[in-house]
Design a protein around this motif. Structure first.
Motif, PDB file in Angstrom:
ATOM      1  N   TYR A  88      10.062  23.739  -4.667  1.00  0.00           N
ATOM      2  CA  TYR A  88      10.785  25.004  -4.643  1.00  0.00           C
ATOM      3  C   TYR A  88       9.764  26.097  -4.299  1.00  0.00           C
ATOM      4  O   TYR A  88       8.649  26.100  -4.833  1.00  0.00           O
ATOM      5  CB  TYR A  88      11.393  25.329  -6.008  1.00  0.00           C
ATOM      6  N   VAL A  89      10.149  27.023  -3.456  1.00  0.00           N
ATOM      7  CA  VAL A  89       9.268  28.132  -3.098  1.00  0.00           C
ATOM      8  C   VAL A  89       9.793  29.398  -3.770  1.00  0.00           C
ATOM      9  O   VAL A  89      10.914  29.835  -3.508  1.00  0.00           O
ATOM     10  CB  VAL A  89       9.203  28.340  -1.576  1.00  0.00           C
ATOM     11  N   CYS A  90       8.978  29.972  -4.682  1.00  0.00           N
ATOM     12  CA  CYS A  90       9.351  31.214  -5.385  1.00  0.00           C
ATOM     13  C   CYS A  90       8.566  32.371  -4.779  1.00  0.00           C
ATOM     14  O   CYS A  90       7.337  32.405  -4.868  1.00  0.00           O
ATOM     15  CB  CYS A  90       9.043  31.087  -6.882  1.00  0.00           C
ATOM     16  N   GLU A  91       9.280  33.301  -4.182  1.00  0.00           N
ATOM     17  CA  GLU A  91       8.617  34.440  -3.547  1.00  0.00           C
ATOM     18  C   GLU A  91       8.689  35.671  -4.433  1.00  0.00           C
ATOM     19  O   GLU A  91       9.555  35.789  -5.290  1.00  0.00           O
ATOM     20  CB  GLU A  91       9.270  34.727  -2.192  1.00  0.00           C
ATOM     21  N   GLY A  92       7.754  36.576  -4.222  1.00  0.00           N
ATOM     22  CA  GLY A  92       7.769  37.862  -4.915  1.00  0.00           C
ATOM     23  C   GLY A  92       7.308  37.831  -6.352  1.00  0.00           C
ATOM     24  O   GLY A  92       7.572  38.777  -7.101  1.00  0.00           O
ATOM     25  N   LEU A  93       6.622  36.768  -6.768  1.00  0.00           N
ATOM     26  CA  LEU A  93       6.143  36.682  -8.147  1.00  0.00           C
ATOM     27  C   LEU A  93       4.776  37.356  -8.287  1.00  0.00           C
ATOM     28  O   LEU A  93       3.891  37.148  -7.451  1.00  0.00           O
ATOM     29  CB  LEU A  93       6.009  35.223  -8.593  1.00  0.00           C
ATOM     30  N   SER A  94       4.609  38.144  -9.342  1.00  0.00           N
ATOM     31  CA  SER A  94       3.281  38.650  -9.671  1.00  0.00           C
ATOM     32  C   SER A  94       2.484  37.524 -10.312  1.00  0.00           C
ATOM     33  O   SER A  94       3.037  36.486 -10.686  1.00  0.00           O
ATOM     34  CB  SER A  94       3.383  39.834 -10.637  1.00  0.00           C
ATOM     35  N   ASP A  95       1.181  37.702 -10.455  1.00  0.00           N
ATOM     36  CA  ASP A  95       0.365  36.670 -11.086  1.00  0.00           C
ATOM     37  C   ASP A  95       0.800  36.447 -12.535  1.00  0.00           C
ATOM     38  O   ASP A  95       0.856  35.314 -13.007  1.00  0.00           O
ATOM     39  CB  ASP A  95      -1.119  37.069 -11.046  1.00  0.00           C
ATOM     40  N   HIS A  96       1.152  37.532 -13.224  1.00  0.00           N
ATOM     41  CA  HIS A  96       1.619  37.425 -14.612  1.00  0.00           C
ATOM     42  C   HIS A  96       2.916  36.630 -14.678  1.00  0.00           C
ATOM     43  O   HIS A  96       3.077  35.759 -15.533  1.00  0.00           O
ATOM     44  CB  HIS A  96       1.829  38.822 -15.198  1.00  0.00           C
ATOM     45  N   GLU A  97       3.849  36.915 -13.771  1.00  0.00           N
ATOM     46  CA  GLU A  97       5.123  36.203 -13.763  1.00  0.00           C
ATOM     47  C   GLU A  97       4.937  34.723 -13.449  1.00  0.00           C
ATOM     48  O   GLU A  97       5.601  33.857 -14.025  1.00  0.00           O
ATOM     49  CB  GLU A  97       6.065  36.839 -12.738  1.00  0.00           C
ATOM     50  N   ALA A  98       3.998  34.420 -12.539  1.00  0.00           N
ATOM     51  CA  ALA A  98       3.731  33.025 -12.193  1.00  0.00           C
ATOM     52  C   ALA A  98       3.148  32.274 -13.382  1.00  0.00           C
ATOM     53  O   ALA A  98       3.544  31.139 -13.676  1.00  0.00           O
ATOM     54  CB  ALA A  98       2.774  32.954 -10.999  1.00  0.00           C
ATOM     55  N   ARG A  99       2.213  32.902 -14.087  1.00  0.00           N
ATOM     56  CA  ARG A  99       1.598  32.258 -15.256  1.00  0.00           C
ATOM     57  C   ARG A  99       2.619  32.083 -16.385  1.00  0.00           C
ATOM     58  O   ARG A  99       2.598  31.084 -17.096  1.00  0.00           O
ATOM     59  CB  ARG A  99       0.391  33.068 -15.745  1.00  0.00           C
ATOM     60  N   MET A 100       3.506  33.065 -16.533  1.00  0.00           N
ATOM     61  CA  MET A 100       4.519  32.953 -17.567  1.00  0.00           C
ATOM     62  C   MET A 100       5.487  31.819 -17.239  1.00  0.00           C
ATOM     63  O   MET A 100       5.895  31.070 -18.128  1.00  0.00           O
ATOM     64  CB  MET A 100       5.283  34.272 -17.718  1.00  0.00           C
TER      65      MET A 100
END
Length: 250
Positions: A88-100
């Motif tokens: 799955y490709v998730c676009e527009g994530l900040s680094d914080h959102e990706a880590r969460m």
């Protein structure tokens, strides 16, 4: 039946995906666990759940960064020699959102030990972030966050016992109230020994054996806080004020 585009997986080139073990809250895996997963994938004939990536250009030669599915990725690429992997490709994530997203996925699968959870919380919410803010985002009780922060302040031997499952959250809550690191370690040893003998989570008399931290704030500090609350015109906080006076919240 119409498919939902946002949930479709794409066969991405494995070589285009940046694998960062330090990003994953679980850290590295044992080769045995990866091998077992590879065998399971072979038996199923496919990857049951795709990995999750985000567009990534900060590392030369890569187009995506792996967010979720690090063990699946290693099993598919190192043991099964896949050149492509469903993702799955998730676009527009900040680094914080990706880590969460990485942490929440592992918490929901209950695949982390309490020390891994503590380190992940520390990486996601550095010093200065309030317990309430972290608890709200992770949808966990504030005590859950607080205990894991306290664990990282305890001696290494206690952290390893917690990681091995010899100390529960309740045990760590108790140990956090003991003043001396040496006494914390001695108490942890007793709890772990009792658990290994099958005698349960708690040791009778533990609270009476060791010197406890100050559990009530000094009168002067309480009076200063009352003055600040009155000056700010804040009302309706009796329960939280009582909890603060008892040093249960910051």
């Amino acid at each position: 039946m119409k498919s939902l585009e946002q949930y479709q997986a794409y066969p991405l080139p494995a070589a285009a995906i940046y694998y960062d073990a330090a990003f994953n809250c679980r850290g590295e895996f044992t080769l045995q666990s990866v091998r077992e997963l590879a065998e399971s994938i072979t038996e199923a004939g496919r990857l049951i759940c795709p990995v999750v990536v985000q567009p990534w250009t900060k590392e030369p030669g890569f187009q995506y960064r792996l967010i979720v599915g690090h063990r699946r990725f290693r099993a598919a690429t190192e043991f099964l020699n896949w050149t492509e992997i469903p993702a799955y490709v998730c676009e527009g994530l900040s680094d914080h959102e990706a880590r969460m997203l990485n942490l929440v996925e592992n918490l929901q699968r209950k695949s982390l030990n309490i020390l891994e959870e503590a380190r992940a919380v520390q990486n996601l919410y550095p010093e200065g972030t309030s317990v309430r803010e972290a608890a709200r985002e992770l949808k966990q009780p504030t005590r859950w966050i607080w205990v894991r922060r306290q664990l990282l302040r305890m001696p290494e031997t206690i952290q390893q016992k917690a990681a091995a499952g010899l100390l529960s959250q309740s045990n760590l809550d108790t140990l956090a109230g003991i003043e001396s690191p040496a006494e914390q370690t001695a108490a942890a040893d007793k709890i772990a020994e009792a658990r290994q003998r099958g005698k349960g989570k708690f040791l009778p008399g533990l609270a009476r054996t060791y010197k406890r931290r100050q559990s009530v704030r000094p009168r002067e500090e309480i009076n200063r806080m009352i003055e600040r609350i009155l000056d700010a015109g804040i009302g309706g906080l009796p329960r939280r004020v009582a909890a603060w006076c008892a040093a249960q919240i910051s």
